[in-house]
Scaffold this motif. Structure first.
Motif, PDB file in Angstrom:
ATOM      1  N   GLY A 246       0.971  -1.338   0.310  1.00 18.41           N
ATOM      2  CA  GLY A 246       0.164   0.233   0.198  1.00 18.41           C
ATOM      3  C   GLY A 246       0.863   0.940   0.486  1.00 18.41           C
ATOM      4  N   PHE A 247       2.471   1.005  -0.033  1.00 21.81           N
ATOM      5  CA  PHE A 247       3.014   1.875   0.257  1.00 21.81           C
ATOM      6  C   PHE A 247       2.771   3.123  -1.588  1.00 21.81           C
ATOM      7  N   THR A 248       3.083   4.088  -1.823  1.00 22.68           N
ATOM      8  CA  THR A 248       3.079   4.545  -2.584  1.00 22.68           C
ATOM      9  C   THR A 248       4.407   5.674  -2.832  1.00 22.68           C
ATOM     10  N   SER A 249       4.313   6.782  -3.637  1.00 22.93           N
ATOM     11  CA  SER A 249       5.617   7.848  -3.852  1.00 22.93           C
ATOM     12  C   SER A 249       5.363   8.756  -2.930  1.00 22.93           C
ATOM     13  N   GLN A 250       5.946   9.735  -1.715  1.00 22.02           N
ATOM     14  CA  GLN A 250       5.151  10.738  -1.764  1.00 22.02           C
ATOM     15  C   GLN A 250       6.409  12.070  -2.208  1.00 22.02           C
ATOM     16  N   ARG A 251       7.396  11.685  -2.239  1.00 20.72           N
ATOM     17  CA  ARG A 251       8.511  13.415  -2.908  1.00 20.72           C
ATOM     18  C   ARG A 251      10.096  12.140  -3.277  1.00 20.72           C
ATOM     19  N   GLN A 252      10.713  13.055  -4.012  1.00 17.21           N
ATOM     20  CA  GLN A 252      12.108  12.515  -4.042  1.00 17.21           C
ATOM     21  C   GLN A 252      13.165  13.241  -3.299  1.00 17.21           C
ATOM     22  N   PHE A 253      14.425  12.683  -3.391  1.00 20.59           N
ATOM     23  CA  PHE A 253      15.432  13.640  -2.315  1.00 20.59           C
ATOM     24  C   PHE A 253      16.467  13.030  -3.541  1.00 20.59           C
ATOM     25  N   THR A 254      17.596  13.128  -3.334  1.00 18.71           N
ATOM     26  CA  THR A 254      18.856  13.334  -4.325  1.00 18.71           C
ATOM     27  C   THR A 254      20.352  13.096  -3.081  1.00 18.71           C
ATOM     28  N   ARG A 255      20.818  12.137  -2.682  1.00 17.91           N
ATOM     29  CA  ARG A 255      21.604  12.219  -1.393  1.00 17.91           C
ATOM     30  C   ARG A 255      23.088  13.084  -3.103  1.00 17.91           C
ATOM     31  N   MET A 256      23.347  13.845  -1.645  1.00 16.05           N
ATOM     32  CA  MET A 256      24.638  14.670  -2.447  1.00 16.05           C
ATOM     33  C   MET A 256      25.687  14.458  -1.308  1.00 16.05           C
ATOM     34  N   LEU A 257      26.926  14.895  -1.921  1.00 14.06           N
ATOM     35  CA  LEU A 257      28.459  14.842  -0.869  1.00 14.06           C
ATOM     36  C   LEU A 257      28.734  16.252  -1.742  1.00 14.06           C
ATOM     37  N   HIS A 258      29.044  16.614  -0.624  1.00 14.76           N
ATOM     38  CA  HIS A 258      30.119  18.876  -1.004  1.00 14.76           C
ATOM     39  C   HIS A 258      31.567  18.200  -1.727  1.00 14.76           C
ATOM     40  N   GLY A 259      31.628  18.244  -2.894  1.00 12.66           N
ATOM     41  CA  GLY A 259      33.461  18.570  -3.905  1.00 12.66           C
ATOM     42  C   GLY A 259      33.832  16.428  -4.132  1.00 12.66           C
ATOM     43  N   ARG A 260      32.393  15.518  -3.776  1.00 12.40           N
ATOM     44  CA  ARG A 260      32.900  14.360  -5.004  1.00 12.40           C
ATOM     45  C   ARG A 260      31.626  13.877  -5.383  1.00 12.40           C
ATOM     46  N   SER A 261      31.692  13.539  -6.562  1.00 14.35           N
ATOM     47  CA  SER A 261      30.237  12.694  -6.970  1.00 14.35           C
ATOM     48  C   SER A 261      30.641  10.692  -6.703  1.00 14.35           C
TER      49      SER A 261
END
Length: 279
Positions: A246-261
C-alpha cells in the motif's frame, strides 16, 4: 536587520519544533534531542525568537547536514545559505566531507554551493498498511546486546561509524528493532522511530534483497498508522514489496556530497535510509 546566531541546546527544542510544525516535517522533539546529543545545531534569532536552524552530525569521515529550516516570514533573506556555510565550514574544519539529502528545490541551491549528486531516493508513504502475512523468516527482535553486531554490519555497508546514532534509535523504539543473524553474524537489521506525522522506517541494512524483504515482513505488522520509508531508487524489488503493502511515492530526494560524486556507502546493501535528518 542582522540575525544573531548561537549554538542550539536542549532548551531550544520547543522553539525548533515550532519551525518543524510550520514546515510540516515529520521530526519530533526526540529527534532534535538526538541530533543535539550526537551532533550540533545552530540557530538564528530575531528579538529572542528562533527564526532559522541547521544541524550537523559526524559519521566518521562524513558530516551530515540537516534540519535547515527558516520560518516563512524570514525566507529569501540568505539565512539558509548563512547556516549552510556555517555547517560546511564547521565540518571541513574538522576534516569531514559534508553530505545531505536534498529535495528537488534544495538541490539547486546545494549544486551552487559545490555539492554533487550521489544517488536518487524516493520517500514512500502508506496511510494504512495492507494486511499480509509477511513475517520474516528467522527475523527476531533486536536488543541492546545486539548493538555491536548491528554496528559491525552497518560499518561494513555504510562505511562510516554510526554507532551512537544506532544506539539511540534502538533505545527509542525497541518494538520496531528487528535483526536477522547467521550464527553470531548480523546479516540484516531494521530500526524505526515515531515521527510527528508518521512512523519513519529506517535504517534498513541487509546483505541482499531476500533478507531486506524478510526484515520488512517482520517490522511492517508492528506499525499502527501512517508510515514513511526512504528507499534508494536502485532497489526495485524492495519498492515492489512496499507498493504491494500500500505504499506510494511521496517525494524525491537526492543524496549529495560536497566536492565529490562517489558514494561513501555501499548502496547495494543500504535498502532504507534513516531519514534526511540522520543519513
Amino acid at each position: 536587520m542582522s540575525a544573531p546566531d548561537r549554538r542550539l541546546t536542549s532548551a531550544d527544542v520547543d522553539a525548533c519544533m515550532r519551525l518543524v510544525a510550520e514546515a510540516g516535517w515529520n521530526q519530533t522533539a526526540n529527534d532534535w534531542n538526538t541530533i543535539l546529543t550526537v551532533g550540533e545545531g545552530r540557530g538564528l534569532f530575531r528579538d529572542g525568537q528562533l527564526i532559522a536552524t541547521a544541524a550537523i552530525i559526524p559519521h566518521g569521515t562524513v558530516g551530515w547536514v540537516c534540519m535547515v529550516l527558516v520560518t516563512a516570514s524570514e525566507q529569501r533573506r540568505g539565512y539558509a545559505t548563512k547556516l549552510l556555510e556555517w555547517a560546511g565550514a564547521r565540518l571541513t574544519g574538522c576534516g569531514l566531507t559534508p553530505g545531505l539529502d536534498a529535495t528537488p528545490a534544495g538541490r539547486q541551491v546545494y549544486l551552487r554551493l559545490g555539492y554533487r549528486d550521489i544517488y536518487s531516493i524516493t520517500r514512500l508513504q502508506c496511510d494504512a498498511l495492507v494486511a499480509q502475512n509477511l513475517n520474516g523468516c528467522a527475523v527476531r527482535s533486536a536488543t541492546p546486546e545486539d548493538l555491536e553486531a548491528i554496528a559491525a554490519l552497518d560499518r561494513n555497508a555504510f562505511v562510516l561509524d554510526r554507532t551512537p546514532l544506532l544506539a539511540s534509535l534502538l533505545r527509542r523504539q525497541p518494538g520496531l528493532a528487528k535483526a536477522k543473524f547467521v550464527g553470531s553474524e548480523c546479516v540484516g537489521f531494521v530500526l524505526g522511530r515515531q515521527g510527528r506525522r508518521a512512523t519513519q522506517i529506517g535504517p534498513l541494512v541487509a546483505v541482499d534483497d531476500t533478507v531486506a524483504a524478510d526484515l520488512l515482513g517482520a517490522v511492517l505488522p508492528k506499525i499502527d498508522g501512517p508510515a514513511y520509508i526512504d528507499v534508494p531508487d536502485r532497489h526495485v524489488e524492495i519498492h515492489s514489496v512496499l507498493r504491494q503493502r500500500g505504499f506510494t511515492s511521496q517525494r524525491q530526494f537526492t543524496r549529495m556530497l560536497h566536492g565529490r560524486s562517489e558514494p561513501f556507502d555501499d548502496a547495494a546493501r543500504v535498502f532504507a535510509l534513516t531519514g534526511p535528518e540522520f543519513a
